[in-house]
Structures are given as C-alpha cells and as structure tokens.
Design a protein around this motif. Sequence first.
Motif, PDB file in Angstrom:
ATOM      1  N   PRO A   1      25.195   2.739   2.108  1.00 54.63           N
ATOM      2  CA  PRO A   1      25.440   4.190   1.987  1.00 54.63           C
ATOM      3  C   PRO A   1      26.731   4.629   2.667  1.00 54.63           C
ATOM      4  O   PRO A   1      27.404   5.550   2.187  1.00 54.63           O
ATOM      5  N   TRP A   2      27.084   3.974   3.770  1.00 49.09           N
ATOM      6  CA  TRP A   2      28.317   4.330   4.473  1.00 49.09           C
ATOM      7  C   TRP A   2      29.540   3.881   3.688  1.00 49.09           C
ATOM      8  O   TRP A   2      30.542   4.595   3.637  1.00 49.09           O
ATOM      9  N   ILE A   3      29.462   2.706   3.088  1.00 47.06           N
ATOM     10  CA  ILE A   3      30.581   2.209   2.277  1.00 47.06           C
ATOM     11  C   ILE A   3      30.840   3.140   1.101  1.00 47.06           C
ATOM     12  O   ILE A   3      31.981   3.548   0.839  1.00 47.06           O
ATOM     13  N   VAL A   4      29.769   3.488   0.383  1.00 45.02           N
ATOM     14  CA  VAL A   4      29.917   4.390  -0.761  1.00 45.02           C
ATOM     15  C   VAL A   4      30.386   5.764  -0.305  1.00 45.02           C
ATOM     16  O   VAL A   4      31.306   6.358  -0.888  1.00 45.02           O
ATOM     17  N   GLY A   5      29.772   6.276   0.754  1.00 43.93           N
ATOM     18  CA  GLY A   5      30.138   7.616   1.232  1.00 43.93           C
ATOM     19  C   GLY A   5      31.587   7.706   1.670  1.00 43.93           C
ATOM     20  O   GLY A   5      32.290   8.662   1.330  1.00 43.93           O
TER      21      GLY A   5
ATOM     22  N   PHE B   1      38.690 -13.940   2.650  1.00 47.31           N
ATOM     23  CA  PHE B   1      38.647 -12.528   2.264  1.00 47.31           C
ATOM     24  C   PHE B   1      37.931 -11.713   3.321  1.00 47.31           C
ATOM     25  O   PHE B   1      38.377 -10.630   3.715  1.00 47.31           O
ATOM     26  N   GLN B   2      36.808 -12.233   3.820  1.00 52.23           N
ATOM     27  CA  GLN B   2      36.077 -11.537   4.875  1.00 52.23           C
ATOM     28  C   GLN B   2      36.945 -11.358   6.125  1.00 52.23           C
ATOM     29  O   GLN B   2      37.016 -10.266   6.709  1.00 52.23           O
ATOM     30  N   LEU B   3      37.627 -12.411   6.542  1.00 57.16           N
ATOM     31  CA  LEU B   3      38.471 -12.343   7.739  1.00 57.16           C
ATOM     32  C   LEU B   3      39.608 -11.344   7.557  1.00 57.16           C
ATOM     33  O   LEU B   3      39.961 -10.602   8.486  1.00 57.16           O
ATOM     34  N   ALA B   4      40.182 -11.307   6.348  1.00 57.16           N
ATOM     35  CA  ALA B   4      41.271 -10.362   6.085  1.00 57.16           C
ATOM     36  C   ALA B   4      40.771  -8.925   6.157  1.00 57.16           C
ATOM     37  O   ALA B   4      41.447  -8.053   6.717  1.00 57.16           O
ATOM     38  N   LEU B   5      39.579  -8.667   5.594  1.00 54.16           N
ATOM     39  CA  LEU B   5      39.036  -7.304   5.620  1.00 54.16           C
ATOM     40  C   LEU B   5      38.733  -6.849   7.037  1.00 54.16           C
ATOM     41  O   LEU B   5      38.949  -5.684   7.389  1.00 54.16           O
TER      42      LEU B   5
ATOM     43  N   VAL C   1      32.628  -3.482   4.388  1.00 56.45           N
ATOM     44  CA  VAL C   1      32.374  -4.464   3.323  1.00 56.45           C
ATOM     45  C   VAL C   1      32.508  -5.884   3.879  1.00 56.45           C
ATOM     46  O   VAL C   1      31.725  -6.785   3.538  1.00 56.45           O
ATOM     47  N   GLY C   2      33.495  -6.083   4.757  1.00 53.90           N
ATOM     48  CA  GLY C   2      33.716  -7.415   5.314  1.00 53.90           C
ATOM     49  C   GLY C   2      32.491  -7.988   6.005  1.00 53.90           C
ATOM     50  O   GLY C   2      32.248  -9.205   5.952  1.00 53.90           O
TER      51      GLY C   2
ATOM     52  N   PHE D   1      31.078  -2.046  -6.353  1.00 47.99           N
ATOM     53  CA  PHE D   1      31.087  -3.185  -5.433  1.00 47.99           C
ATOM     54  C   PHE D   1      29.952  -3.059  -4.421  1.00 47.99           C
ATOM     55  O   PHE D   1      29.216  -4.024  -4.165  1.00 47.99           O
ATOM     56  N   ALA D   2      29.779  -1.864  -3.862  1.00 51.07           N
ATOM     57  CA  ALA D   2      28.704  -1.666  -2.893  1.00 51.07           C
ATOM     58  C   ALA D   2      27.341  -1.917  -3.521  1.00 51.07           C
ATOM     59  O   ALA D   2      26.428  -2.450  -2.874  1.00 51.07           O
ATOM     60  N   SER D   3      27.191  -1.558  -4.792  1.00 53.78           N
ATOM     61  CA  SER D   3      25.906  -1.742  -5.456  1.00 53.78           C
ATOM     62  C   SER D   3      25.570  -3.212  -5.657  1.00 53.78           C
ATOM     63  O   SER D   3      24.400  -3.562  -5.861  1.00 53.78           O
ATOM     64  N   ARG D   4      26.563  -4.093  -5.586  1.00 47.01           N
ATOM     65  CA  ARG D   4      26.342  -5.520  -5.819  1.00 47.01           C
ATOM     66  C   ARG D   4      26.213  -6.307  -4.527  1.00 47.01           C
ATOM     67  O   ARG D   4      25.970  -7.529  -4.555  1.00 47.01           O
ATOM     68  N   LEU D   5      26.390  -5.650  -3.380  1.00 52.96           N
ATOM     69  CA  LEU D   5      26.187  -6.321  -2.100  1.00 52.96           C
ATOM     70  C   LEU D   5      24.694  -6.386  -1.806  1.00 52.96           C
ATOM     71  O   LEU D   5      23.976  -5.399  -1.958  1.00 52.96           O
ATOM     72  N   THR D   6      24.209  -7.546  -1.388  1.00 50.50           N
ATOM     73  CA  THR D   6      22.800  -7.693  -1.069  1.00 50.50           C
ATOM     74  C   THR D   6      22.644  -8.279   0.325  1.00 50.50           C
ATOM     75  O   THR D   6      23.579  -8.846   0.886  1.00 50.50           O
ATOM     76  N   GLY D   7      21.454  -8.149   0.889  1.00 51.95           N
ATOM     77  CA  GLY D   7      21.193  -8.654   2.224  1.00 51.95           C
ATOM     78  C   GLY D   7      20.939  -7.525   3.196  1.00 51.95           C
ATOM     79  O   GLY D   7      21.138  -6.347   2.888  1.00 51.95           O
TER      80      GLY D   7
END
Length: 219
Positions: free
Chosen positions: A92-96, A165-169, A151-152, A78-84
């Motif tokens: 790196p923090w999300i994956v770590g 989904f963003q608001l929930a996260l 991620v949110g 999932f982290a690999s597919r986030l762009t921007g």
Amino acid sequence: MTNTIWHPLRLAALASGLCLFVLTVMSLTSGANQQHFEMVLAPQVYAHDLLAQADGLKRIIALDDIFIACYVTVSILFASRLTGSSASALRPWIVGMGVAAGVLDFVENHHILAMLHQAQFGGVPDVHELILRENLSTLKWLLGHTAFFLVGWCLPTHNIWLRLFQLALIFMQLPVGALTLTVQDPTWTPILHLARLVNVMTGFFLVALLFPSRPVETP
C-alpha cells in the motif's frame, strides 16, 4: 511468448523508460530544462528563463504528462505482482507513494506552464509561490525514490541480476536522489541531475526485462 512480450507491466515499463530517454535527449538538445524550474530563483530571473525556454518547455511538459501516466501505471502493476510478507506490508505504501508522486508531478507541470503564461503577459511569480514550488517538487522526487527503495526490500534475490537490482534500488538510487536535491554546486549539480535520470530510466528498463510475465515472489 506472446503474453510475455505484451504483458501490461512490460509495456508500461518500456514506455516509461523510452519517455524518459526522449525527455532527456529533448532537454539536452533544446536547452530547455524543466528541473531548472523546480527550485527557487529570483522571480525576475525565473520569469526570464521561462520565456527563454518557452517552446522547448511546452514540448517537454506535453511528453512528461504521458510519462507520468506510464510510471504511475508501472507503480500499480509492479506492486500488485510483489508477493511475500514484506510485500504485503509495503505494497500500500509503494502504490500510495507512486500515485502521490504522479499527482504532484502533474501539478508541477501545469503550475510551471501557468507561470509561463503569466510571464508571457508580463507578470512574474511571487517568491512565496516559488518556495512552495520547490517544496512540492522536492516532495515529488522523494516520494518516488522512497517507493523504489521500498520495492527493493520486496524483491527476490535468486539470481545475480535480481540481487544487483535490489542493491541498486536500496543503496544507489535513493542516495543519488537525495544528493541531487541538496547539493547546489555548478560542477556537481548537472552531473547529479543526469545520474538521477539515468538511474530512474535504467530502473524502468530493468523492470521490463526482469519481471515481464510472472509474480515477483519473495521467500
């Protein structure tokens, strides 16, 4: 269509959600509750409860090991597919944090299992060991919740489902997780534990539904 259905992110997210659903059902039907052993108890009580829940606990730990592998895979894919720009800074923090939570979760499972084996030979855990167990289990949960929180901030909001989904996260799963770790009340604690599991489970199913086949682009 085939690529969308069988995309690795979708499969890993679906597997994670299904594993967590089955784990929740197993806990509710068997009376074995792994989360019960993530907190400090009197050593004799802890050993007694391990023995009382031994059969169900072993089955839960076996499936939980598979769940851990699935959710770590989701974190990475999932982290690999986030762009921007936000994703570039936070990826790196999300994956770590996702991987660290998985490592701590594996350690937790087999520490609890080792203490069960100890109890089966008549031993009891040291109270300092149980304090460390609670500290590491709490850290595991907080790392996972914080990874979802980050991620949110990386998600697009071009439709209502992504926005919700963003608001929930950002505003739901982290507060519920924090409350679950701090509230010790016989009425509210079971409700918060269940709410935490439902939040996490729903998150995995939404990842499978909303992000199956293309990069997640942010402005």
